[in-house]
Design a protein around this motif. Structure first.
Motif, PDB file in Angstrom:
ATOM      1  N   PHE A  38      39.652  47.045  43.525  1.00  0.00           N
ATOM      2  CA  PHE A  38      40.883  46.323  43.857  1.00  0.00           C
ATOM      3  C   PHE A  38      41.443  45.636  42.620  1.00  0.00           C
ATOM      4  CE2 PHE A  38      42.778  42.202  45.353  1.00  0.00           C
ATOM      5  CZ  PHE A  38      43.993  42.743  45.755  1.00  0.00           C
ATOM      6  N   TYR A  39      40.573  44.944  41.860  1.00  0.00           N
ATOM      7  CA  TYR A  39      41.032  44.305  40.622  1.00  0.00           C
ATOM      8  C   TYR A  39      41.681  45.338  39.699  1.00  0.00           C
ATOM      9  CZ  TYR A  39      37.918  40.374  41.835  1.00  0.00           C
ATOM     10  OH  TYR A  39      37.292  39.331  42.458  1.00  0.00           O
ATOM     11  N   GLU A  40      41.013  46.474  39.570  1.00  0.00           N
ATOM     12  CA  GLU A  40      41.467  47.502  38.637  1.00  0.00           C
ATOM     13  C   GLU A  40      42.823  48.070  39.036  1.00  0.00           C
ATOM     14  OE1 GLU A  40      39.992  51.851  36.961  1.00  0.00           O
ATOM     15  OE2 GLU A  40      38.492  50.434  37.724  1.00  0.00           O
ATOM     16  N   VAL A  41      42.982  48.457  40.316  1.00  0.00           N
ATOM     17  CA  VAL A  41      44.253  49.081  40.724  1.00  0.00           C
ATOM     18  C   VAL A  41      45.382  48.056  40.766  1.00  0.00           C
ATOM     19  CG1 VAL A  41      43.143  50.956  41.987  1.00  0.00           C
ATOM     20  CG2 VAL A  41      43.726  48.856  43.206  1.00  0.00           C
ATOM     21  N   ASP A  71      51.791  32.997  43.691  1.00  0.00           N
ATOM     22  CA  ASP A  71      52.489  34.039  42.938  1.00  0.00           C
ATOM     23  C   ASP A  71      52.517  33.743  41.446  1.00  0.00           C
ATOM     24  OD1 ASP A  71      53.225  35.558  45.276  1.00  0.00           O
ATOM     25  OD2 ASP A  71      54.735  34.047  45.697  1.00  0.00           O
ATOM     26  N   SER A  72      52.955  32.553  41.094  1.00  0.00           N
ATOM     27  CA  SER A  72      53.075  32.231  39.668  1.00  0.00           C
ATOM     28  C   SER A  72      51.714  32.069  39.005  1.00  0.00           C
ATOM     29  CB  SER A  72      53.916  30.962  39.476  1.00  0.00           C
ATOM     30  OG  SER A  72      53.324  29.842  40.085  1.00  0.00           O
ATOM     31  N   THR A  73      50.711  31.598  39.756  1.00  0.00           N
ATOM     32  CA  THR A  73      49.368  31.449  39.187  1.00  0.00           C
ATOM     33  C   THR A  73      48.761  32.811  38.897  1.00  0.00           C
ATOM     34  OG1 THR A  73      49.016  29.354  40.357  1.00  0.00           O
ATOM     35  CG2 THR A  73      47.064  30.510  39.575  1.00  0.00           C
ATOM     36  N   VAL A  74      48.882  33.735  39.863  1.00  0.00           N
ATOM     37  CA  VAL A  74      48.368  35.093  39.647  1.00  0.00           C
ATOM     38  C   VAL A  74      49.149  35.772  38.519  1.00  0.00           C
ATOM     39  CG1 VAL A  74      48.104  37.399  40.674  1.00  0.00           C
ATOM     40  CG2 VAL A  74      47.489  35.367  41.993  1.00  0.00           C
ATOM     41  N   TYR A 228      43.994  38.768  45.746  1.00  0.00           N
ATOM     42  CA  TYR A 228      43.579  38.727  44.342  1.00  0.00           C
ATOM     43  C   TYR A 228      43.218  37.301  43.940  1.00  0.00           C
ATOM     44  CZ  TYR A 228      43.643  39.738  39.316  1.00  0.00           C
ATOM     45  OH  TYR A 228      43.298  39.879  37.993  1.00  0.00           O
ATOM     46  N   ALA A 229      44.075  36.352  44.297  1.00  0.00           N
ATOM     47  CA  ALA A 229      43.813  34.941  43.982  1.00  0.00           C
ATOM     48  C   ALA A 229      42.529  34.466  44.651  1.00  0.00           C
ATOM     49  CB  ALA A 229      44.993  34.077  44.425  1.00  0.00           C
ATOM     50  N   TYR A 230      42.293  34.912  45.886  1.00  0.00           N
ATOM     51  CA  TYR A 230      41.103  34.505  46.642  1.00  0.00           C
ATOM     52  C   TYR A 230      39.830  35.062  45.999  1.00  0.00           C
ATOM     53  CZ  TYR A 230      37.626  34.372  50.388  1.00  0.00           C
ATOM     54  OH  TYR A 230      36.476  34.175  51.103  1.00  0.00           O
ATOM     55  N   PHE A 231      39.807  36.358  45.736  1.00  0.00           N
ATOM     56  CA  PHE A 231      38.606  36.977  45.177  1.00  0.00           C
ATOM     57  C   PHE A 231      38.326  36.509  43.753  1.00  0.00           C
ATOM     58  CE2 PHE A 231      39.358  40.491  48.372  1.00  0.00           C
ATOM     59  CZ  PHE A 231      38.243  40.177  49.137  1.00  0.00           C
ATOM     60  N   LYS A 232      39.392  36.250  42.983  1.00  0.00           N
ATOM     61  CA  LYS A 232      39.227  35.767  41.606  1.00  0.00           C
ATOM     62  C   LYS A 232      38.962  34.260  41.552  1.00  0.00           C
ATOM     63  CE  LYS A 232      39.951  39.217  38.630  1.00  0.00           C
ATOM     64  NZ  LYS A 232      39.094  39.523  37.464  1.00  0.00           N
ATOM     65  N   LYS A 233      39.073  33.607  42.724  1.00  0.00           N
ATOM     66  CA  LYS A 233      38.883  32.145  42.796  1.00  0.00           C
ATOM     67  C   LYS A 233      39.824  31.412  41.830  1.00  0.00           C
ATOM     68  CE  LYS A 233      34.079  32.161  44.415  1.00  0.00           C
ATOM     69  NZ  LYS A 233      34.042  33.578  44.817  1.00  0.00           N
ATOM     70  N   LEU A 234      41.083  31.820  41.818  1.00  0.00           N
ATOM     71  CA  LEU A 234      42.071  31.169  40.950  1.00  0.00           C
ATOM     72  C   LEU A 234      42.474  29.820  41.535  1.00  0.00           C
ATOM     73  CD1 LEU A 234      44.408  34.158  39.964  1.00  0.00           C
ATOM     74  CD2 LEU A 234      42.353  33.319  38.817  1.00  0.00           C
ATOM     75  N   ASP A 235      42.829  28.921  40.648  1.00  0.00           N
ATOM     76  CA  ASP A 235      43.199  27.558  41.021  1.00  0.00           C
ATOM     77  C   ASP A 235      44.705  27.510  41.297  1.00  0.00           C
ATOM     78  OD1 ASP A 235      43.470  24.850  41.315  1.00  0.00           O
ATOM     79  OD2 ASP A 235      42.941  24.331  39.249  1.00  0.00           O
TER      80      ASP A 235
END
Length: 355
Positions: A38-41, A71-74, A228-235
């Motif tokens: 998922f990250y890759e595609v 959106d802007s964080t990702v 993506y934000a969830y799996f990457k644990k983005l703030d």
């Protein structure tokens, strides 16, 4: 029996690598894939959009519109990664707008400040109070909750351009995703806004203005950005604006979500329909000039922000709502070169004008 068992195991593996167990079904393609694939595609699709549409040139200074939301964080995270991985050669900056909404924007800006440190990107914050002399809290006290989004949308767009001019960037990128663009297509049809309908699906806009805007997430679904934000644990900051529940756009958003549940490709189909619209040559389009008051791009004598400010400062906040009239009447203006407009909007401030 053994063959059936092997087939069952294979069906439970990622449909791309056939090595790991899937953790999600992509909303766009309905493929069951693992986290790594998922990250890759996800990243590769955005890279291909950037390359195929030639969004950037090496050496450009690029501002990322950063609100602290998903959106802007990702976008900031992915663009930073792709810039390093594919050697785009870009100088990236974060640009945030402080609308002056207590309990919402002040909290989200703290997230952006953390992103500044996490991603190593310089941050510029521009406030409505400094530019216009008003905060959204003050505007809502005067206008109420019915038309407040009109003020905020007009002021934010100009504030982003002014902030970009302060940073002296070549381009501004925003986190508008496929869902947002599909909503905008529908809204422009419902409003009969031919001028905006002809450009709302463009991946780059404002090329004839001082600072072009790009949308690298044009074909990226909102659900996938959240995943993506969830799996990457983005703030990121996830609370919705306290003044937006009654926004007209919200009804279009709900309609889009209903369509997506029935047919996931509906979002991309609406965007494709918007791209294929042809505006009749007999349709009169607005002529771009500059505002006599602040120097910002405008097809009228005064730009929309100055008209709204005139109403606020005179205690007539509804004066600028609806179709342009009065001070912002049908004036044809001399078109200035993009470079002169950039200098003009950098040096003048709407909020400091003497109405």
């Amino acid at each position: 029996m053994e063959a059936k068992s092997k087939k069952a195991v294979a069906s439970r593996l990622c449909c791309l690598c056939n090595l790991r167990r899937p953790v999600l079904k992509r909303p766009k393609t309905l493929q069951q894939i693992c986290r790594e694939c998922f990250y890759e595609v996800f990243e590769e699709e955005i890279h291909q959009v950037i390359v195929q549409n030639r969004l950037f040139k090496s050496g450009e200074r690029v501002a990322i519109g950063a609100s602290g939301g998903k959106d802007s964080t990702v976008l900031a995270y992915v663009l930073s990664e792709l810039n390093r991985r594919h050697n785009y050669g870009l100088d990236l900056f974060l640009l945030s707008i402080d609308e002056g909404i207590t309990g919402y924007r002040d909290d989200s800006l703290e997230t952006v400040k953390r992103n500044e440190v996490q991603y190593g990107l310089p941050l510029q914050i521009v406030s409505y109070k400094d530019l216009y002399g008003w905060t959204m809290d003050e505007i809502v006290k005067m206008i109420g909750l019915k038309n407040n989004c009109t003020f905020c949308g007009v002021f934010r767009r100009q504030a982003l351009d002014r902030g970009a001019a302060l940073l002296k960037v070549d381009k501004l990128v925003t986190g508008h995703n496929a869902d947002d663009i599909a909503e905008t297509v529908l809204l422009n049809i419902l409003r009969g806004d031919i001028a905006r309908l002809s450009r709302c699906t463009s991946i780059t806009t404002g090329e004839d203005g001082p600072i072009p805007r790009c949308k690298p997430f044009k074909y990226t679904y909102e659900k996938e950005i959240v995943m993506y934000a969830y799996f990457k644990k983005l703030d990121y900051f996830s609370t919705e604006c306290i003044y937006s529940p009654n926004a007209y756009r919200g009804f279009a958003r709900e309609f889009i979500k209903d369509l997506e549940r029935i047919r996931p490709r509906a979002i991309l189909d609406i965007i494709k329909s918007g791209e294929d619209f042809r505006i009749a040559t007999t349709t009169k389009m607005p002529e771009q000039g500059t505002c006599e008051r602040c120097g910002y791009i405008s097809s009228q004598k005064w730009c929309k922000a100055c008209v709204l400010l005139e109403g606020l400062n005179r205690g007539l906040p509804k004066m600028g709502i609806g179709r342009p009239r009065g001070v912002n009447g049908d004036h044809k203006m001399e078109t200035k070169k993009p470079g002169s407009v950039a200098k003009s909007i950098e040096s003048k401030q709407c909020g400091s004008l003497d109405f």
